[in-house]
Design an enzyme around this catalytic site. Structure first.
Site, short mmCIF file in Angstrom:
data_model
loop_
_atom_site.label_atom_id
_atom_site.label_comp_id
_atom_site.label_asym_id
_atom_site.label_seq_id
_atom_site.Cartn_x
_atom_site.Cartn_y
_atom_site.Cartn_z
N LYS A 96 -7.64 -66.18 -12.41
CA LYS A 96 -8.16 -65.01 -13.41
C LYS A 96 -7.31 -64.13 -14.17
O LYS A 96 -6.28 -63.72 -13.63
CB LYS A 96 -8.72 -64.15 -11.71
CG LYS A 96 -10.12 -64.74 -10.59
CD LYS A 96 -10.61 -64.13 -9.70
CE LYS A 96 -10.91 -65.05 -9.09
NZ LYS A 96 -12.80 -65.21 -9.41
N ARG A 126 -16.28 -72.32 -2.23
CA ARG A 126 -17.34 -73.80 -1.68
C ARG A 126 -16.57 -74.75 -1.20
O ARG A 126 -17.35 -75.42 -0.04
CB ARG A 126 -17.77 -74.16 -3.06
CG ARG A 126 -17.87 -74.96 -4.23
CD ARG A 126 -18.02 -74.76 -5.31
NE ARG A 126 -18.67 -73.63 -5.55
CZ ARG A 126 -18.80 -73.17 -7.29
NH1 ARG A 126 -19.44 -74.60 -7.93
NH2 ARG A 126 -19.00 -72.07 -7.27
#
Length: 453
Positions: free
Chosen positions: A232, A306
């Site tokens: 990020k 996820r």
């Protein structure tokens, strides 16, 4: 935070009105009080501290546009001097005023102490005080967990918190840690967390009568998300201490369930990891065989939530629970769709979804159902594996993430997935900037109605 809601019959009178009921009350007051309101230019909104003949604080009135908001007293608690304030009213007014009073006084003081004395609200009965304090404590716990910096809120710390909670309520906790995850077939949890010196783990809490209806909660516990090798930018990493917000939500919800002694067999699964960068970090293009046997190609290492959830959801199937509910800070796409203050959820059960929506409106904790639009599942296809962990397009990202998770839930199980922000980005009454619980009061109200003692 000590209890700011107590029961009793003493304190400075506090009266709460809406604009209509205030006008009727004002017209019945003595000239002294009417003159005070006139001379202080009270605008029939907010608080007025009315002195007695000797200059003492005789009473407080508070006028709100809506006297049934669950955030009614979120600012009032910080506007009054220390002392005890006696509130009377109907059950709904007491419930909303007490809840917002306690959460309006919330401070995250682990690192920055405050010696400010806060006012105490006195309600008529001990049952009313106890009920308010249970909800205040639960929401405050979620806020504290999310607000705590990652250095002090790693997987092992989440484990310690759940152990402490289990000891308070007579639950049990087991933890599968580090390479034990591979030995016991939780490969994706291990894969995401293996690059960190803070060992990944699956924390598993159970509570309640084994013969009671089974309820399983699953919470995303990514204690810090660097993005992995798909790193990020700094701005995207700044608030990633909150990426364990899903775990915080199910811990807070579990506390509510156990404090109220709901007649359920509760299980709480928290896959807890740090998504770090190291020589053994998982890579874009890798393929992993999950606990359920589905092979997953890693399209993006920043879609890690996820991945840890899918193994936990696969484990949740084993008990065949009546309900599986997961919470996660999963996608920015949900924030684009609904903003930061309205949590979206997906469900394969229309009746349960309608119940969550109705309960959310009832208790001032709104949630919004989103569609599990099956054609979008094709966007998560892979040429070399059963599925990819990321869609080929950012559009509909919350939906494709939910569809991915649904693949790991058995078809005969009622499953709902909440995609939450877990953070206030603006200050509102009773809601300071920082960690926040979204949707847990809505879910609890539904559960309380469904599973009656």
């Amino acid at each position: 935070m000590s209890n700011l809601i107590i029961s009793g019959a003493s304190g400075i009178p506090l009266s709460i009105f809406n604009s209509d009921t205030f006008a009727a009350w004002r017209d019945q007051q003595t000239p002294r009080i009417q003159n005070w309101l006139s001379n202080t230019q009270f605008k029939s909104k907010g608080a007025s501290l009315i002195p007695g003949p000797e200059g003492e604080l005789e009473q407080v009135i508070f006028v709100s546009d809506s006297d049934d908001s669950y955030w009614l007293c979120g600012d009032l608690v910080n506007q009054l001097p220390a002392g005890q304030y006696q509130l009377n009213g109907d059950e709904q007014l007491i419930r909303t005023a007490a809840f917002s009073w306690g959460l309006g006084a919330y401070q995250f003081d682990r690192y920055k102490k405050s010696d400010k004395a806060l006012p105490v609200l006195v309600v008529p009965t001990q049952a009313q005080a106890d009920e308010a304090n249970k909800f205040i404590r639960s929401v405050s716990l979620v806020r504290d967990l999310v607000n705590t910096p990652a250095a002090d809120m790693m997987p092992q710390h989440l484990g310690d918190i759940m152990i402490a909670m289990s000891q308070e309520f007579g639950a049990s906790v087991t933890q599968i840690v580090g390479d034990e995850l591979l030995e016991q077939n939780y490969p994706t949890i291990h894969m995401v967390g293996r690059a960190s010196e803070n060992l990944p783990r699956l924390i598993d809490l159970t509570w309640g009568d084994e013969s009671a209806p089974k309820l399983t909660l699953v919470g995303k516990g990514v204690c810090f998300d660097s993005g992995g090798l798909d790193l990020k930018p700094g701005s995207g990493m700044r608030l990633m201490k909150k990426d364990m917000g899903g775990a915080a939500h199910v811990i807070g919800l579990a506390q509510l369930i156990m404090a109220h002694k709901l007649p359920v067999r509760l299980r709480v699964l928290v896959p807890a990891v740090e998504n770090a960068v190291s020589a053994n970090a998982f890579r874009p293009g890798d393929v992993i065989t999950t606990r359920k046997g589905i092979t997953v190609e890693i399209d993006n290492t920043d879609a890690e939530g996820r991945l840890v959830l899918c193994d936990a959801l696969a484990e949740a199937n084993n008990d065949k629970p009546e309900l599986v509910i997961d919470f996660a800070t999963l996608t920015g796409a949900m924030r684009i769709a609904l903003g930061t203050e309205l949590p979206g959820f997906f469900s394969n059960d229309d009746e349960v979804a309608a119940g969550f929506t109705a309960s959310g409106l009832k208790v001032g904790d709104p949630v919004w159902r989103m569609p599990l639009h099956k054609p979008y599942m094709a966007l998560t296809g892979s040429d070399i594996a059963d599925i990819a962990n990321c869609a080929t397009t950012p559009f509909g990202g919350a939906i494709t993430a939910a569809l991915y998770l649904e693949e790991f839930v058995d078809k005969d199980i009622s499953w709902s997935h909440f995609d939450v922000m877990a953070y206030n980005v603006r200050k509102l009454p009773g809601r300071p900037i920082g960690g926040e619980a979204f949707g847990i009061r809505a879910v609890f109200d539904y559960l309380q109605n469904r599973f009656k003692a």
